[in-house]
Design a protein around this motif. Structure first.
Motif, PDB file in Angstrom:
ATOM      1  N   TRP A   1       0.532  -1.129   0.038  1.00 51.62           N
ATOM      2  CA  TRP A   1      -0.288   0.360  -0.248  1.00 51.62           C
ATOM      3  C   TRP A   1       1.157   1.024   0.406  1.00 51.62           C
ATOM      4  CZ3 TRP A   1      -3.557   3.158  -1.286  1.00 51.62           C
ATOM      5  CH2 TRP A   1      -4.293   4.194  -0.389  1.00 51.62           C
TER       6      TRP A   1
ATOM      7  N   ARG B   1       4.011   3.675  -7.616  1.00 50.62           N
ATOM      8  CA  ARG B   1       2.607   3.834  -7.373  1.00 50.62           C
ATOM      9  C   ARG B   1       2.850   5.663  -7.062  1.00 50.62           C
ATOM     10  NH1 ARG B   1      -0.298   0.134  -3.198  1.00 50.62           N
ATOM     11  NH2 ARG B   1      -2.289   1.438  -3.984  1.00 50.62           N
TER      12      ARG B   1
ATOM     13  N   ASN C   1      -0.138   7.074  -4.580  1.00 51.20           N
ATOM     14  CA  ASN C   1      -1.022   6.691  -3.944  1.00 51.20           C
ATOM     15  C   ASN C   1      -2.629   8.845  -4.348  1.00 51.20           C
ATOM     16  OD1 ASN C   1      -1.139   4.619  -3.444  1.00 51.20           O
ATOM     17  ND2 ASN C   1      -0.794   4.976  -1.182  1.00 51.20           N
TER      18      ASN C   1
ATOM     19  N   HIS D   1      -4.111   7.710  -7.640  1.00 47.54           N
ATOM     20  CA  HIS D   1      -4.590   6.015  -7.287  1.00 47.54           C
ATOM     21  C   HIS D   1      -4.307   5.418  -8.465  1.00 47.54           C
ATOM     22  CE1 HIS D   1      -6.958   8.077  -4.363  1.00 47.54           C
ATOM     23  NE2 HIS D   1      -7.945   8.312  -5.178  1.00 47.54           N
TER      24      HIS D   1
END
Length: 123
Positions: free
Chosen positions: A53, A72, A74, A77
Motif C-alpha cells: 500500500w 505507485r 496514491n 490512485h
C-alpha cells in the motif's frame, strides 16, 4: 469494490521500453496492495511485480528482475510498471490487480482485476 483500468500497452521491438499505467476508481480509500500480472497465450497468469500500500515493499518475478520497476502514486490512485530491455518472451496481456490485504506479494490475495493491456515484443 475498486475498478481498475490499464493503459500504455503496445508493440515494441526487443530491447525497447514501455510504461504501463493502472488507475483505480471506486473504493480507493482502502489500503490495497497492487500488482501487475501477465498471461501469454496457452500459459497461466503470472504475478510479475507487486507493491505494498505504501509502495515501500516491492517484489518481482525472477524473469523480470532488473528490467521492470513497479511504482505507485496514491494521490493519483495510479500504479505504474516501467518495462525496460523488453524481450520477445515478455509478450502477453498485462493485468493490474488490487490486493485488499495491502501487501501486494501473493497472487492468491488479489481480488480485483482490470481488463488488461496487450504488450507485444518483436525480434
Amino acid at each position: 469494490q475498486v475498478q481498475l483500468v490499464e493503459s500504455g500497452g503496445g508493440a515494441v521491438q526487443a530491447g525497447g521500453s514501455l510504461r504501463l499505467s493502472c488507475t483505480a476508481s471506486g473504493r480507493t480509500s482502502r489500503p490495497y496492495g497492487m500488482g501487475w500480472f501477465r498471461q501469454a497465450p496457452g500459459k497461466g497468469r503470472e504475478l510479475v511485480a507487486g507493491c505494498s500500500w505504501t509502495g515501500g515493499s516491492t517484489s518481482y518475478a525472477d524473469s523480470v528482475k532488473g528490467r521492470f520497476t513497479i511504482t505507485r502514486d496514491n494521490s493519483m490512485h495510479t500504479v505504474y510498471l516501467q518495462m525496460n530491455s523488453l524481450k520477445v518472451e515478455d509478450t502477453a496481456l498485462y493485468y493490474c490487480g488490487a490486493d485488499p490485504s495491502g501487501r501486494g506479494r501473493d497472487s492468491a490475495d488479489f481480488d480485483y482485476w482490470g481488463q488488461g493491456t496487450q504488450v507485444t515484443v518483436s525480434s
